[in-house]
Write an enzyme that holds these catalytic residues in place. Sequence first.
Site, PDB file in Angstrom:
ATOM      1  N   SER A 136    -103.300  11.546  24.381  1.00  0.00           N
ATOM      2  CA  SER A 136    -102.036  11.306  23.667  1.00  0.00           C
ATOM      3  C   SER A 136    -100.801  11.847  24.375  1.00  0.00           C
ATOM      4  CB  SER A 136    -102.104  11.913  22.261  1.00  0.00           C
ATOM      5  OG  SER A 136    -102.916  11.112  21.455  1.00  0.00           O
ATOM      6  N   LYS A 150     -98.321   9.314  25.340  1.00  0.00           N
ATOM      7  CA  LYS A 150     -97.472   8.583  24.388  1.00  0.00           C
ATOM      8  C   LYS A 150     -95.971   8.713  24.646  1.00  0.00           C
ATOM      9  CE  LYS A 150    -101.011   8.696  20.759  1.00  0.00           C
ATOM     10  NZ  LYS A 150    -101.511   9.449  19.573  1.00  0.00           N
ATOM     11  N   TYR A 181    -103.840   0.204  25.870  1.00  0.00           N
ATOM     12  CA  TYR A 181    -103.530   1.541  25.347  1.00  0.00           C
ATOM     13  C   TYR A 181    -104.630   2.532  25.741  1.00  0.00           C
ATOM     14  CZ  TYR A 181    -103.593   5.311  21.894  1.00  0.00           C
ATOM     15  OH  TYR A 181    -103.669   6.539  21.297  1.00  0.00           O
ATOM     16  N   TYR A 223     -98.231  16.121  15.525  1.00  0.00           N
ATOM     17  CA  TYR A 223     -98.832  15.475  14.350  1.00  0.00           C
ATOM     18  C   TYR A 223     -98.505  16.232  13.062  1.00  0.00           C
ATOM     19  CZ  TYR A 223    -101.484  13.622  18.242  1.00  0.00           C
ATOM     20  OH  TYR A 223    -101.836  13.076  19.427  1.00  0.00           O
ATOM     21  N   VAL A 243    -106.279  14.831  22.929  1.00  0.00           N
ATOM     22  CA  VAL A 243    -107.604  15.261  22.463  1.00  0.00           C
ATOM     23  C   VAL A 243    -108.543  15.716  23.578  1.00  0.00           C
ATOM     24  CG1 VAL A 243    -107.768  14.068  20.247  1.00  0.00           C
ATOM     25  CG2 VAL A 243    -108.398  12.871  22.347  1.00  0.00           C
TER      26      VAL A 243
HETATM   27  N1  GLN Z   1    -106.929   7.999  23.044  1.00  0.00           N
HETATM   28  C1  GLN Z   1    -106.965   8.833  21.878  1.00  0.00           C
HETATM   29  C2  GLN Z   1    -107.008   7.970  20.632  1.00  0.00           C
HETATM   30  O1  GLN Z   1    -106.395   6.938  20.616  1.00  0.00           O
HETATM   31  C3  GLN Z   1    -105.746   9.680  21.874  1.00  0.00           C
HETATM   32  C4  GLN Z   1    -105.667  10.568  20.685  1.00  0.00           C
HETATM   33  C5  GLN Z   1    -105.125  11.916  20.994  1.00  0.00           C
HETATM   34  O2  GLN Z   1    -105.105  12.384  22.123  1.00  0.00           O
HETATM   35  N2  GLN Z   1    -104.715  12.626  19.984  1.00  0.00           N
HETATM   36  O3  GLN Z   1    -107.685   8.301  19.688  1.00  0.00           O
END
Ligand code: GLN
Length: 427
Positions: A63, A66, A188, A239, A257
Site C-alpha cells: 500500500s 498508493k 493494481y 487507515y 502489509v
Molecule cells: N496489495 C494489498 C491489498 O490490496 C495492499 C494492502 C496494504 O498494504 N495495506 O490488499
Amino acid sequence: MRTPMIDYLHLLLGSVAEDAGEVASYIPELELADPDRLGIAVATLDGEMYAAGDADVEFTIQSISKPFTYALAIADQGLDAVLERIDVEPSGDAFNEISLDRGTGRPRNPMINAGAIAAHALVRGDDAEARAERILDLYSRLAGRRLSIAEDVFESELSTADRNMALAYMLRTVGKLRGDPADVVRGYTRQCSVSVTVRDLARMSAVLAAGGRTPEGDQVFDPAVNRQVLSVMATCGMYNSAGDWLTSVGIPAKSGVAGGLVGVLPGQVGIAVFSPRLDPHGNSTRGVRLFERMNHDLGLHLMAPAESARSVSRRLERDGAAVHEIAGDLHFTEAERVLRGFALEPVGDAPVVVDLDRVHRANDIARRMLLEGIRRLHEDGHDVRIVDPWGVLGSAETGSGELVRGEQAHGGYVPASFPDVASAARA
Ligand code: GLN
C-alpha cells in the site's frame, strides 16, 4: 568524526527489540516473510542517506504504492477529474473495507483499497501491463534506481484477490471505474508487488518531503500535486488509526502489509522502516513504535513546527546608506520580519541597500512581499539598491514550480534595472 546519526539509528532499532503482531497471511507469499527483519533508512533532501539493520532486504511495496500512484493519476487526468472519482475524507475503516460514499458512490480516499484501485485505473495506459510499466518507471525515478516487480508475490496476491476484485466490480456499478475490473485489479496488484528496500522508500519519501523534487533536481511531481498527496497521507495514510497516528507521531505516512512504513516531514526528511509483523490495523508494529520514538527524540511532529529564524535581517549603516542584510530561506514569516525592518526607515532620500547575498531561496509569497517593500521604499524617496547575486527576486519559484519574472508579478517594477552594488555594500 563518526557521525552520531548512524549510532542513533542502531540505538533506535535496539529499543524495539521486542516485537508483537502477525505477519500478513491473507496473501500466501507474504506469510513466508522472515518476521524478525528490522531495517530503517533516513534520507535528507540533499541526497544523504543513513541506514541501519536490514536496510538492503527487499520486500514488496504494497500500500505504500498508493500515494505515488495517486500522484500519477492526478498528473495524467488533472485534480478535478480525480476528485470526481475519489474523495479525500478519512474513512475510519480498515484498508480493505468495502465502503463507498452513500451520496456520490466515490471511494472515501485514495489510501484505502477501493480508492487506490480507482486511482490505478486513472493512470494512462491501455492495459494492466502498460499502466504497471508506467508506474514502475515513476517509482524507479523516485527511488533513483531501476526497480522490478516480485512476480512470485504478484501471482500469489492475484490468485487470492477476490476482495479487491469485488471492490473493482462494485466501483464499476456506481460508475467510478471505467474499463475491465479484472484488468484493473491485475494492474493494481502489479503495482503493489514492486520490490523495494527501506533505502528506496526513504528516498521516495524524501522526494515528497522536497515538494516533488529529487536531490538531483528532477522535479517529478508538480508542487501542487505533491501537496495534495501529502495532505491525503496525513489524514488517511494509516487507515483506521490515522487520528491516533497524527496526534502521536504527527507526520504524513503510509504503511504496507509487507511491513514497510514511510513517513515524510515536509521540507526536512523522508524516513522508511521495515518490520513485517503487523498490528490489527495492518500497520507494522515495530514500525509504528520506531516512529513514535523518533517523534519523541527528534521532534518530528508537524504541529510543533520549528519557529522561523528571528535573526533573518539586521540593519547596518555603511557609507551613509542603511544596509538591510537578510539571511536564510524566506517564507511568509521571514519576509514579514524583513518588511518590519524596512518600515522603520524614515521617509526621505537616504540610500537603502537590500542585501540578499545570504539568501538562496524565497518562496513566491516572500518574493512578492519583498518586492512590494522595495517598491514602497522607493516610493518614499529612497535610492534603493539591491544585492541579489542568487537571483532570489528575479526568479523565485511560484507554487506551480514555474519561473515568474519580477516584472510580471508586481506591475512594472524592474529590480534588474538597479545596479548591483555588491562591491559597494561590502567596501
Ligand atoms: N496489495 C494489498 C491489498 O490490496 C495492499 C494492502 C496494504 O498494504 N495495506 O490488499
